[in-house]
Design a protein around this motif. Structure first.
Motif, short mmCIF file in Angstrom:
data_model
loop_
_atom_site.label_atom_id
_atom_site.label_comp_id
_atom_site.label_asym_id
_atom_site.label_seq_id
_atom_site.Cartn_x
_atom_site.Cartn_y
_atom_site.Cartn_z
N ARG A 1 -19.50 5.07 5.35
CA ARG A 1 -18.41 4.16 5.63
C ARG A 1 -17.38 4.17 4.51
O ARG A 1 -17.72 4.41 3.35
CB ARG A 1 -18.93 2.73 5.83
CG ARG A 1 -19.66 2.52 7.15
CD ARG A 1 -20.28 1.14 7.23
NE ARG A 1 -20.81 0.87 8.56
CZ ARG A 1 -21.99 1.31 8.98
NH1 ARG A 1 -22.78 2.01 8.18
NH2 ARG A 1 -22.41 1.03 10.20
N GLN A 2 -16.13 3.88 4.90
CA GLN A 2 -15.05 3.73 3.93
C GLN A 2 -14.05 2.70 4.45
O GLN A 2 -13.71 2.70 5.64
CB GLN A 2 -14.34 5.05 3.65
CG GLN A 2 -13.29 4.95 2.55
CD GLN A 2 -12.76 6.31 2.13
OE1 GLN A 2 -13.34 7.34 2.45
NE2 GLN A 2 -11.68 6.30 1.39
N ALA A 3 -13.62 1.81 3.56
CA ALA A 3 -12.68 0.75 3.93
C ALA A 3 -11.26 1.13 3.52
O ALA A 3 -11.05 1.77 2.49
CB ALA A 3 -13.08 -0.56 3.28
N PHE A 4 -10.31 0.74 4.35
CA PHE A 4 -8.89 0.95 4.08
C PHE A 4 -8.18 -0.39 4.20
O PHE A 4 -8.52 -1.20 5.07
CB PHE A 4 -8.29 1.94 5.08
CG PHE A 4 -8.91 3.31 5.04
CD1 PHE A 4 -8.31 4.34 4.33
CD2 PHE A 4 -10.09 3.57 5.72
CE1 PHE A 4 -8.88 5.60 4.30
CE2 PHE A 4 -10.67 4.83 5.69
CZ PHE A 4 -10.07 5.84 4.97
N SER A 5 -7.20 -0.61 3.34
CA SER A 5 -6.49 -1.89 3.36
C SER A 5 -5.02 -1.66 3.01
O SER A 5 -4.70 -0.83 2.15
CB SER A 5 -7.12 -2.87 2.37
OG SER A 5 -6.45 -4.12 2.40
N THR A 6 -4.14 -2.40 3.68
CA THR A 6 -2.72 -2.31 3.37
C THR A 6 -2.04 -3.62 3.76
O THR A 6 -2.51 -4.34 4.65
CB THR A 6 -2.05 -1.13 4.12
OG1 THR A 6 -0.72 -0.97 3.65
CG2 THR A 6 -2.02 -1.37 5.61
N THR A 7 -0.95 -3.92 3.10
CA THR A 7 -0.11 -5.07 3.43
C THR A 7 1.27 -4.54 3.81
O THR A 7 1.89 -3.82 3.02
CB THR A 7 -0.01 -6.05 2.26
OG1 THR A 7 -1.32 -6.52 1.92
CG2 THR A 7 0.86 -7.24 2.62
N VAL A 8 1.73 -4.90 5.00
CA VAL A 8 2.97 -4.37 5.53
C VAL A 8 4.01 -5.47 5.64
O VAL A 8 3.76 -6.51 6.27
CB VAL A 8 2.75 -3.74 6.93
CG1 VAL A 8 4.02 -3.06 7.41
CG2 VAL A 8 1.58 -2.76 6.89
N ALA A 9 5.18 -5.28 5.03
CA ALA A 9 6.27 -6.24 5.14
C ALA A 9 7.09 -5.94 6.38
O ALA A 9 7.41 -4.79 6.67
CB ALA A 9 7.15 -6.18 3.89
N ILE A 10 7.43 -6.99 7.13
CA ILE A 10 8.28 -6.84 8.31
C ILE A 10 9.73 -6.83 7.83
O ILE A 10 10.22 -7.81 7.28
CB ILE A 10 8.03 -7.98 9.30
CG1 ILE A 10 6.56 -7.95 9.76
CG2 ILE A 10 8.95 -7.88 10.51
CD1 ILE A 10 6.18 -9.09 10.67
N ARG A 11 10.40 -5.75 8.02
CA ARG A 11 11.72 -5.53 7.43
C ARG A 11 12.76 -6.54 7.89
O ARG A 11 13.65 -6.93 7.13
CB ARG A 11 12.21 -4.11 7.75
CG ARG A 11 11.42 -3.03 7.05
CD ARG A 11 11.85 -1.65 7.51
NE ARG A 11 11.14 -0.59 6.77
CZ ARG A 11 11.19 0.68 7.09
NH1 ARG A 11 11.92 1.06 8.14
NH2 ARG A 11 10.55 1.58 6.38
N ASN A 12 12.67 -6.98 9.13
CA ASN A 12 13.67 -7.87 9.67
C ASN A 12 13.34 -9.35 9.44
O ASN A 12 14.03 -10.22 9.94
CB ASN A 12 13.85 -7.62 11.17
CG ASN A 12 15.23 -8.03 11.66
OD1 ASN A 12 16.23 -7.63 11.07
ND2 ASN A 12 15.29 -8.82 12.72
N ARG A 13 12.26 -9.59 8.68
CA ARG A 13 11.86 -10.98 8.46
C ARG A 13 11.58 -11.25 6.99
O ARG A 13 10.55 -11.79 6.63
CB ARG A 13 10.61 -11.30 9.27
CG ARG A 13 10.87 -11.53 10.75
CD ARG A 13 9.62 -12.06 11.41
NE ARG A 13 9.84 -12.40 12.80
CZ ARG A 13 8.90 -12.91 13.57
NH1 ARG A 13 7.67 -13.13 13.10
NH2 ARG A 13 9.16 -13.20 14.82
N GLN A 14 12.45 -10.87 6.13
CA GLN A 14 12.31 -11.17 4.71
C GLN A 14 12.85 -12.57 4.48
O GLN A 14 13.98 -12.77 4.02
CB GLN A 14 13.05 -10.13 3.88
CG GLN A 14 12.54 -8.72 4.06
CD GLN A 14 11.05 -8.59 3.72
OE1 GLN A 14 10.61 -9.03 2.67
NE2 GLN A 14 10.28 -7.97 4.60
N LEU A 15 12.02 -13.57 4.83
CA LEU A 15 12.46 -14.98 4.78
C LEU A 15 12.44 -15.51 3.36
O LEU A 15 11.69 -15.07 2.53
CB LEU A 15 11.55 -15.82 5.68
CG LEU A 15 11.45 -15.33 7.15
CD1 LEU A 15 10.50 -16.23 7.90
CD2 LEU A 15 12.82 -15.33 7.80
#
Length: 227
Positions: A213-227
């Motif tokens: 097993r191997q884990a992957f993780s990422t955080t994605v910013a929504i470009r049109n919602r930089q509040l």
């Protein structure tokens, strides 16, 4: 005068064969040599299987993260007013929508081979499927998915990451980033010598089988919602 040589015995009497002890020793040595060759072959095959499984997992993980990240970034494009339906989901599925000259949607979820929701029968890993919104239904994207967890970053004075159960109607239109955790596993069992301990969602987990097993993780910013 010619000389005549006489043989004292027949050729058959001068020949000697192998004794039983010599035969047993030869067989024992041959057995050890054959066992060594077999062990070397098995070890090489196991190493190849391990490298092949790891390569497949890494390739699938990178592909899935790249594909999901691209679609999540596009959510709510190009609306000036956040659409509450542009980002919707559960803890292990997500649907995003945007407009790029036409309405586009992407829905990602995990499912068992042939249909059904995890956990799958006999501990077989699930597949990550994507629905392109064309009416064709979910299509398998990658195989060997042992888990997927999605948390939604709600922006305000600070970004708070929440699971789907804690989200309110007002929260959905304030989602400005998405955190994706993906756990992939080898399709075949007995890939490691003992159950593997891996790090997933902030904790060490020990498997109940011998899949890799191997884990992957990422955080994605929504470009049109930089509040």
């Amino acid at each position: 005068m010619s000389t005549i040589y006489q043989h004292s015995g027949s050729p058959v009497q001068n020949q000697r064969g192998l004794t039983l002890v010599e035969i047993l020793v030869a067989l024992m040595i041959s057995t050890f040599l054959i066992a060594g060759v077999i062990q070397l072959f098995i070890g090489s095959k196991q190493t190849y299987r391990g490298h092949d499984a790891l390569s497949r997992i890494q390739e699938n993980g990178r592909f899935a993260m790249d594909r999901m990240s691209f679609d999540v970034r596009m959510a709510d494009y190009p609306n000036d007013t956040p659409d509450p339906n542009a980002v919707q989901g559960t803890n292990n599925s997500i649907t995003v929508q945007w407009n790029d000259g036409g309405a586009i949607s992407r829905a990602y979820s995990i499912r068992c081979s042939g249909g059904g929701t995890p956990p799958c029968a006999n501990g077989v890993p699930a597949t990550l499927a994507v629905d392109l919104g064309t009416g064709a239904g979910p299509q398998d994207l990658i195989e060997g998915v042992d888990g997927m967890q999605i948390r939604y970053g709600v922006c305000g004075a600070s970004t708070i990451y929440m699971n789907a159960a804690a989200m309110t109607a007002a929260n959905w239109q304030n989602v400005c980033s998405v955190q994706i955790d993906l756990l992939l596993a080898s399709l075949e069992d007995n890939m490691v010598t003992q159950p593997q301990t891996y790090f997933y969602q902030g904790a060490n987990v020990t498997a109940t089988d011998r899949r890799f097993r191997q884990a992957f993780s990422t955080t994605v910013a929504i470009r049109n919602r930089q509040l």
